[in-house]
Design a protein around this motif. Structure first.
Motif, mmCIF file in Angstrom:
data_model
loop_
_atom_site.group_PDB
_atom_site.id
_atom_site.type_symbol
_atom_site.label_atom_id
_atom_site.label_comp_id
_atom_site.label_asym_id
_atom_site.label_seq_id
_atom_site.Cartn_x
_atom_site.Cartn_y
_atom_site.Cartn_z
ATOM 1 N N UNK A 43 -3.326 4.114 -10.620
ATOM 2 C CA UNK A 43 -2.846 3.889 -9.258
ATOM 3 C C UNK A 43 -3.957 3.267 -8.426
ATOM 4 N N UNK A 44 -3.595 2.254 -7.645
ATOM 5 C CA UNK A 44 -4.512 1.685 -6.655
ATOM 6 C C UNK A 44 -4.153 2.358 -5.344
ATOM 7 N N UNK A 45 -5.128 3.033 -4.760
ATOM 8 C CA UNK A 45 -4.867 3.804 -3.542
ATOM 9 C C UNK A 45 -4.933 2.950 -2.289
ATOM 10 N N UNK A 46 -4.093 3.292 -1.341
ATOM 11 C CA UNK A 46 -4.083 2.646 -0.030
ATOM 12 C C UNK A 46 -5.384 3.001 0.679
ATOM 13 N N UNK A 71 -3.667 9.655 -10.763
ATOM 14 C CA UNK A 71 -2.364 10.016 -10.225
ATOM 15 C C UNK A 71 -2.065 9.312 -8.928
ATOM 16 N N UNK A 72 -0.859 9.503 -8.405
ATOM 17 C CA UNK A 72 -0.456 8.795 -7.193
ATOM 18 C C UNK A 72 -1.063 9.343 -5.895
ATOM 19 N N UNK A 73 -1.642 10.536 -5.920
ATOM 20 C CA UNK A 73 -2.209 11.128 -4.706
ATOM 21 C C UNK A 73 -3.635 10.643 -4.468
ATOM 22 N N UNK A 74 -4.014 10.548 -3.193
ATOM 23 C CA UNK A 74 -5.392 10.172 -2.849
ATOM 24 C C UNK A 74 -6.413 11.171 -3.390
ATOM 25 N N UNK A 75 -5.965 12.395 -3.670
ATOM 26 C CA UNK A 75 -6.865 13.434 -4.174
ATOM 27 C C UNK A 75 -6.988 13.414 -5.697
#
Length: 177
Positions: A43-46, A71-75
Motif C-alpha cells: 500500500x502507498x499511504x496518503x 497493510x492499508x492502515x497508516x499504522x
C-alpha cells in the motif's frame, strides 16, 4: 506431359514430407522448471496533512515521496518507499522521466522495482509495466496494478493498493519473498 507428372510427384512428395515431419519431429525442449515469479501486495499511504510528500511544480511536474506499508492502515509496518517524477504535460507525457520507483527495505527482501508511468491516466485503477529492478528484484519484469483506495478529493492525495506481478529470468536465483 512428363513435366506435369514430375511436378505433381514433387508436390505430393513435398506435402508428404511436411506431414511426416510434423508427426514425427521431437517436441521442443521444455525446461523442467518454470520461470521464477512473485506476486506481492503493498500500500502507498496518503501523505499526512501539511507534509511535503507531494510537490507539484509550476511547470506541471509531479514529484512525490510516500511510504509503502504491508497493510492499508497508516499504522501498518513500513516496508519501503514510493518515489516518482512524473511530468503529465502533453509534451512530456510519454517521456522516459515518468518512472515510479518502489524501494523495499524489509527483512525478507531488499531492493527496488522500476515502474514505467508513461501511460498514466490518473484513473482509479492503473496497470503499468515493471521495467526492471535491483537487489531481490534484479532483472524483474511484469506489471504493477495500482488501485485507488476510497474516494479522494484529488488523485494526488489518494492512497493506493499495489499488486506486483513479477517475472524473473530462468537463471535467476530467487531470494526469499
Amino acid at each position: 506431359m512428363l513435366s506435369r507428372i514430375i511436378y505433381c510427384s514433387a508436390v505430393v512428395l513435398a506435402t508428404t514430407a511436411v506431414v511426416l515431419l510434423a508427426l514425427f519431429s521431437p517436441l521442443p525442449h521444455q525446461s523442467s522448471r518454470a520461470t521464477p515469479q512473485a506476486t506481492l501486495s503493498f500500500y502507498i499511504q496518503q501523505p499526512q496533512p501539511g507534509s511535503s510528500a507531494v510537490a507539484p511544480h509550476s511547470v506541471g511536474a509531479l514529484i512525490f515521496h510516500r511510504w509503502l506499508t504491508e497493510g492499508p492502515d497508516n499504522t501498518s509496518r513500513v516496508v519501503g518507499k514510493a518515489q516518482g517524477f512524473i511530468i503529465p504535460v502533453e509534451g512530456f507525457a510519454h517521456s522516459a522521466f515518468n518512472i515510479i520507483y518502489l524501494t523495499f527495505h524489509a527483512h525478507d527482501y531488499a531492493g527496488s522495482v522500476s515502474i514505467e508511468a508513461k501511460k498514466l491516466a490518473f484513473k482509479e485503477e492503473e496497470e503499468l509495466s515493471v521495467v526492471g529492478g535491483t537487489g531481490s528484484f534484479a532483472f524483474a519484469t511484469g506489471n504493477a496494478v495500482f488501485a485507488q483506495i476510497g474516494r479522494q478529493a484529488s488523485n494526488m492525495d489518494a492512497s493506493y493498493h499495489i499488486k506486483l506481478n513479477l517475472d524473473f529470468p530462468d537463471n535467476f536465483e530467487r531470494r526469499k519473498f
